[in-house]
Design a protein around this motif. Structure first.
Motif, PDB file in Angstrom:
ATOM      1  N   ALA A  42      56.120 100.816  51.282  1.00  0.00           N
ATOM      2  CA  ALA A  42      57.394 100.582  51.971  1.00  0.00           C
ATOM      3  C   ALA A  42      57.693  99.090  52.037  1.00  0.00           C
ATOM      4  N   GLY A  46      52.998  98.964  54.377  1.00  0.00           N
ATOM      5  CA  GLY A  46      52.936 100.249  55.052  1.00  0.00           C
ATOM      6  C   GLY A  46      53.592 101.378  54.271  1.00  0.00           C
ATOM      7  N   ILE A  47      53.777 102.493  54.962  1.00  0.00           N
ATOM      8  CA  ILE A  47      54.324 103.695  54.354  1.00  0.00           C
ATOM      9  C   ILE A  47      55.214 104.411  55.361  1.00  0.00           C
ATOM     10  N   THR A  48      56.244 105.072  54.867  1.00  0.00           N
ATOM     11  CA  THR A  48      57.122 105.885  55.714  1.00  0.00           C
ATOM     12  C   THR A  48      56.891 107.354  55.404  1.00  0.00           C
ATOM     13  N   GLU A  49      57.392 108.214  56.283  1.00  0.00           N
ATOM     14  CA  GLU A  49      57.223 109.641  56.064  1.00  0.00           C
ATOM     15  C   GLU A  49      57.977 110.098  54.819  1.00  0.00           C
ATOM     16  N   ALA A  50      59.133 109.516  54.571  1.00  0.00           N
ATOM     17  CA  ALA A  50      59.906 109.897  53.390  1.00  0.00           C
ATOM     18  C   ALA A  50      59.151 109.561  52.107  1.00  0.00           C
ATOM     19  N   TYR A  52      55.875 109.244  51.822  1.00  0.00           N
ATOM     20  CA  TYR A  52      54.743 110.179  51.800  1.00  0.00           C
ATOM     21  C   TYR A  52      55.171 111.507  51.166  1.00  0.00           C
ATOM     22  N   GLN A  72      54.431 100.055  59.260  1.00  0.00           N
ATOM     23  CA  GLN A  72      55.653 100.780  59.609  1.00  0.00           C
ATOM     24  C   GLN A  72      55.335 101.598  60.860  1.00  0.00           C
ATOM     25  N   ARG A  73      55.985 101.301  61.948  1.00  0.00           N
ATOM     26  CA  ARG A  73      55.598 101.882  63.226  1.00  0.00           C
ATOM     27  C   ARG A  73      55.675 103.409  63.231  1.00  0.00           C
ATOM     28  N   GLU A  74      56.545 103.961  62.420  1.00  0.00           N
ATOM     29  CA  GLU A  74      56.655 105.418  62.391  1.00  0.00           C
ATOM     30  C   GLU A  74      55.365 106.077  61.919  1.00  0.00           C
ATOM     31  N   ALA A  75      54.526 105.324  61.174  1.00  0.00           N
ATOM     32  CA  ALA A  75      53.270 105.887  60.688  1.00  0.00           C
ATOM     33  C   ALA A  75      52.335 106.255  61.830  1.00  0.00           C
TER      34      ALA A  75
END
Length: 274
Positions: A42, A46-50, A52, A72-75
């Motif tokens: 991302a 980091g990585i996002t759910e989308a 992934y 990425q805080r959403e992780a």
């Protein structure tokens, strides 16, 4: 079993080369298992759910992380509902997510995928060797699981090599990530574990470890940050390692580098090419 491991996916160039090439490789090489390190996917951090979900849709069976796992805080939230997402197992107790995942390969085999982070020139996490012992003792290769893949996210070659030998005979593949530069030391260790110090990155090599070269050069020459690191734009190279294992023991029988497209010379596993 045919295993493909892909090194750190860096930004859009990395995502595009993986998403465009991986589905065809799964078919052309009859891959049973694909593991992708995506801790820089991302925007380089980091990585996002989308992302992934996109990687799983493209053919990944497990996705590993590293020191940028939670940039990425959403992780911190979605990792709990992402069973194929594996962060370093030696993060402190209570860290969200899992450091090892038992996944089902495309051929139905049981595969333990682990992610461990080194401690030399890295964050001082828990002992990676003790963490590996705990995980490996609970999933004996060739008996309880059909294959074991260990992603060693570390800075130094010495620490990666030490972990490789420490796991020799207990894992199908030990492969290093993090430095974004593919090494040429792929081999099968004395007790049957395939090893590579660094898989390199899936990203554009016309920069500094996947980032636009201007900001790193300014920081090296002036010792002052003048902007953010941004992934360099340009054609991405898909980099990784291919391994073929024994169906009975789970140990490696063949290993070879993978480099496709972008700015590096192509490398393909001759044992899978028709």
């Amino acid at each position: 079993m045919r295993i493909l491991f892909l090194g750190d996916v860096v930004g859009r160039p990395g995502r595009e080369c993986v998403l465009s090439r991986l589905p065809g490789l799964v078919s052309d090489w009859s891959l049973d298992l694909v593991v992708v390190n995506a801790e820089n996917a991302a925007g380089g951090f980091g990585i996002t759910e989308a992302i992934y979900e996109d990687l799983l849709e493209a053919g990944a069976d497990a996705i590993t992380l590293g020191n940028h796992a939670f940039d990425q805080r959403e992780a911190l939230v979605f990792i709990e509902r992402a069973p194929a997402l594996v962060r370093p197992l030696n993060y402190p107790r209570g860290t969200p997510g899992r450091g090892a995942a038992l996944v089902e390969a495309k051929n139905g085999a049981r595969v333990l995928v682990m992610n461990v982070m080194g401690r030399i020139f890295m964050d001082p996490l828990d002992d990676p060797f003790a963490g590996l012992d705990s995980a490996l003792d609970g999933a004996v290769l060739g008996e309880m699981v059909d294959a074991v893949v260990v992603d060693v996210h570390a800075e130094t070659t010495s620490e990666k090599q030490a972990i490789g030998h420490y796991c020799d005979g207990r894992a199908s593949l030990v492969v290093g990530t993090h430095t974004h530069v593919p090494t040429a030391d792929h081999r099968i260790l004395p007790h049957g574990t395939a090893y590579l110090t660094d898989a390199g990155m899936c990203g554009c090599y016309d920069g500094v470890i996947g980032m636009d070269k201007e900001e790193p050069i300014r920081r090296f020459t002036r010792k002052v940050a003048s902007g953010r690191f941004e992934p360099v734009s340009g054609p991405g190279t898909l980099s990784g390692v291919a391994v073929e294992t024994c169906d009975r023991t789970g140990l490696a029988q063949k290993v070879g580098p993978v480099r496709l497209g972008g700015g590096l010379e192509d490398a393909r596993p001759a044992f899978w090419e028709s």
